[in-house]
Design a protein around this motif. Structure first.
Motif, short mmCIF file in Angstrom:
data_model
loop_
_atom_site.label_atom_id
_atom_site.label_comp_id
_atom_site.label_asym_id
_atom_site.label_seq_id
_atom_site.Cartn_x
_atom_site.Cartn_y
_atom_site.Cartn_z
N ARG A 226 0.83 -1.21 0.00
CA ARG A 226 0.00 0.00 0.00
C ARG A 226 0.87 1.26 0.00
N GLU A 227 1.94 1.25 0.78
CA GLU A 227 2.84 2.39 0.81
C GLU A 227 3.46 2.65 -0.56
N PHE A 228 3.80 1.57 -1.26
CA PHE A 228 4.39 1.71 -2.59
C PHE A 228 3.38 2.32 -3.56
N GLU A 229 2.12 1.88 -3.50
CA GLU A 229 1.08 2.45 -4.36
C GLU A 229 0.91 3.94 -4.07
N GLU A 230 0.92 4.31 -2.79
CA GLU A 230 0.79 5.73 -2.43
C GLU A 230 1.99 6.53 -2.93
N HIS A 231 3.16 5.91 -2.90
CA HIS A 231 4.37 6.58 -3.40
C HIS A 231 4.23 6.88 -4.89
N VAL A 232 3.77 5.90 -5.67
CA VAL A 232 3.59 6.10 -7.11
C VAL A 232 2.51 7.15 -7.36
N ALA A 233 1.44 7.12 -6.56
CA ALA A 233 0.38 8.12 -6.71
C ALA A 233 0.93 9.53 -6.47
N GLN A 234 1.82 9.67 -5.50
CA GLN A 234 2.40 10.97 -5.22
C GLN A 234 3.29 11.44 -6.38
N LEU A 235 3.99 10.51 -7.03
CA LEU A 235 4.80 10.86 -8.19
C LEU A 235 3.91 11.38 -9.32
N LEU A 236 2.75 10.77 -9.50
CA LEU A 236 1.81 11.23 -10.53
C LEU A 236 1.33 12.64 -10.22
N ARG A 237 0.98 12.89 -8.96
CA ARG A 237 0.52 14.24 -8.57
C ARG A 237 1.63 15.26 -8.78
N ARG A 238 2.86 14.86 -8.42
CA ARG A 238 4.00 15.76 -8.58
C ARG A 238 4.18 16.19 -10.03
N ASP A 239 3.87 15.27 -10.96
CA ASP A 239 4.07 15.54 -12.38
C ASP A 239 2.83 16.09 -13.07
N GLY A 240 1.91 16.63 -12.28
CA GLY A 240 0.78 17.36 -12.85
C GLY A 240 -0.47 16.56 -13.11
N CYS A 241 -0.51 15.29 -12.73
CA CYS A 241 -1.71 14.48 -12.94
C CYS A 241 -2.79 14.88 -11.93
N THR A 242 -4.04 14.71 -12.33
CA THR A 242 -5.17 15.04 -11.47
C THR A 242 -6.06 13.83 -11.26
N SER A 243 -7.03 13.98 -10.35
CA SER A 243 -8.00 12.90 -10.05
C SER A 243 -7.28 11.58 -9.78
N GLU A 299 -5.87 5.48 -21.89
CA GLU A 299 -5.05 6.08 -22.94
C GLU A 299 -3.58 6.04 -22.57
N VAL A 300 -3.28 5.96 -21.29
CA VAL A 300 -1.92 5.81 -20.79
C VAL A 300 -1.92 4.67 -19.79
N ALA A 301 -1.10 3.66 -20.01
CA ALA A 301 -1.03 2.50 -19.12
C ALA A 301 0.40 2.35 -18.61
N LEU A 302 0.56 2.40 -17.28
CA LEU A 302 1.88 2.29 -16.66
C LEU A 302 1.95 1.01 -15.84
N PHE A 303 2.98 0.20 -16.10
CA PHE A 303 3.26 -0.97 -15.25
C PHE A 303 4.53 -0.63 -14.49
N VAL A 304 4.39 -0.32 -13.19
CA VAL A 304 5.50 0.18 -12.37
C VAL A 304 5.98 -0.94 -11.45
N ALA A 305 7.27 -1.25 -11.49
CA ALA A 305 7.80 -2.37 -10.71
C ALA A 305 9.15 -2.02 -10.09
N THR A 306 9.42 -2.61 -8.94
CA THR A 306 10.72 -2.42 -8.26
C THR A 306 11.75 -3.44 -8.71
N CYS A 307 11.48 -4.10 -9.83
CA CYS A 307 12.39 -5.13 -10.35
C CYS A 307 12.49 -4.96 -11.87
N PRO A 308 13.35 -5.70 -12.55
CA PRO A 308 13.43 -5.62 -14.01
C PRO A 308 12.26 -6.33 -14.68
#
Length: 343
Positions: A226-243, A299-308
């Motif tokens: 859950r913390e990791f998901e919140e971290h990614v969400a914060q990165l999205l907000r930082r880069d101008g994403c909304t909702s 329209e934009v799909a991100l698969f974010v992972a802490t591994c290769p």
């Protein structure tokens, strides 16, 4: 502050952090010989996912330094004695042995290994914390910290005293050999569980704020899902994403986060917090593709992972319009870079 370049270049700096051998198991489980203390050259190569020649080359170039950290080449009577005590069945005329300190030393010398690099990341992160946390009037240790120190001490005694004692008894006892072997196996299981418990406590207790770039991925590896998901969400907000909405839970239909880009495009995100030595495979990408394109019409799909990602997974992602945010890209994104697809 110690950085990775200084660590690779300075024998003095490497020697100053050799006691932090617990970082090895935080990246990847290190299998030991039956004596519970050493590994062979082949086992070192396997741990770092490199060839034998890479390790042999390091030994040749840094033999004196590695010997000071415990590396030994056994021959003759010393080798026969070790085989008898450890139960190793081999006809080799020499045997190179590395204690955990020497394995950590290898990690600080080996440049062309992702595993070695991750060990250095953890090591640098721990050094940063040790140098920046206040030491004046320290607060009394809590129960978890006390448990961690007890676990370390018991693990040390089991690995350095009890297991070798069983090895000797097994070698000299004929009548009770089977019972003693079973007891030794039980002790080794306890030792392994205690080491795992100690590492888990360290992850839970580790502070996660204010770390330098060298600790970015170590901080994420210490997060729960859950913390990791919140971290990614914060990165999205930082880069101008909304909702930006973190879905999570068992009813997320394969999507962890939804959002809108700054120009209004629909974003869906899948977050995977895996150990750095694992990989995202093509079936996982295919499953996410169905959820992203069919269920959510993204329209934009991100698969974010802490591994290769495996090569097949990257190919499928590229062909289907999914942005694969692998470990290296995630580190850059977390450190301030902007994902091109979000611009």
């Amino acid at each position: 502050m110690i950085n990775e370049t200084a660590l690779l270049e300075s024998p003095t700096l490497r020697g100053s952090v050799l006691d932090r051998t617990d970082v090895l198991d935080r990246v990847k489980a290190l299998s030991l010989l039956p004596d519970g203390m050493h590994v062979t050259t082949a086992m070192v190569a396997s741990y770092f996912d490199v060839g034998l020649e890479a390790i042999k080359s390091l030994i040749k170039d840094h033999r004196t330094e590695l010997e000071s950290s415990g590396y030994r080449l056994l021959t003759g009577e010393e080798l026969r004695s070790f085989k008898n005590l450890s139960g190793i069945q081999s006809r080799t005329r020499s045997l190179a042995l590395f204690p955990r300190r020497a394995v950590l030393n290898i990690a600080m010398l080996l440049r062309d290994s992702d595993v070695a690099r991750q060990v250095r990341v953890y090591l640098l992160d721990m050094e940063y914390l040790a140098r920046t946390q206040p030491v004046e009037n320290p607060a009394p240790a809590d129960t978890a910290s006390l448990d961690a120190r007890i676990d370390q001490r018991i693990t040390h005694i089991l690995g350095r005293t009890v297991v070798p004692l069983f090895n000797t008894l097994i070698e000299t006892s004929g009548e009770h050999r089977q019972e003693l072997t079973a007891l030794r196996a039980g002790v080794q299981r306890i030792e392994k569980r205690l080491r795992q418990h100690h590492n888990r406590l360290q992850r839970l207790e580790a502070p996660r704020e204010g770390r330098p770039l060298a600790g970015v991925m170590a901080a994420m590896d210490a997060m729960n899902g859950r913390e990791f998901e919140e971290h990614v969400a914060q990165l999205l907000r930082r880069d101008g994403c909304t909702s930006v909405v973190v879905q999570g839970g068992g009813r997320d239909r394969g999507i962890d986060i939804t959002a809108l880009t700054a120009d209004g495009r629909r974003i869906v995100v899948q977050c995977k917090r895996f150990a750095p030595h694992l990989s995202i495979t093509s079936p996982e990408i295919q499953k996410f593709l169905g959820a992203a394109k069919v269920l959510h019409d993204s329209e934009v799909a991100l698969f974010v992972a802490t591994c290769p990602f495996t090569r097949d997974a990257l190919n499928i992602a590229a062909e289907s319009g999914i942005t694969a945010v692998h470990r290296g890209l995630l580190e850059e994104w977390s450190a301030g870079a902007v994902l091109t697809v979000l611009e």
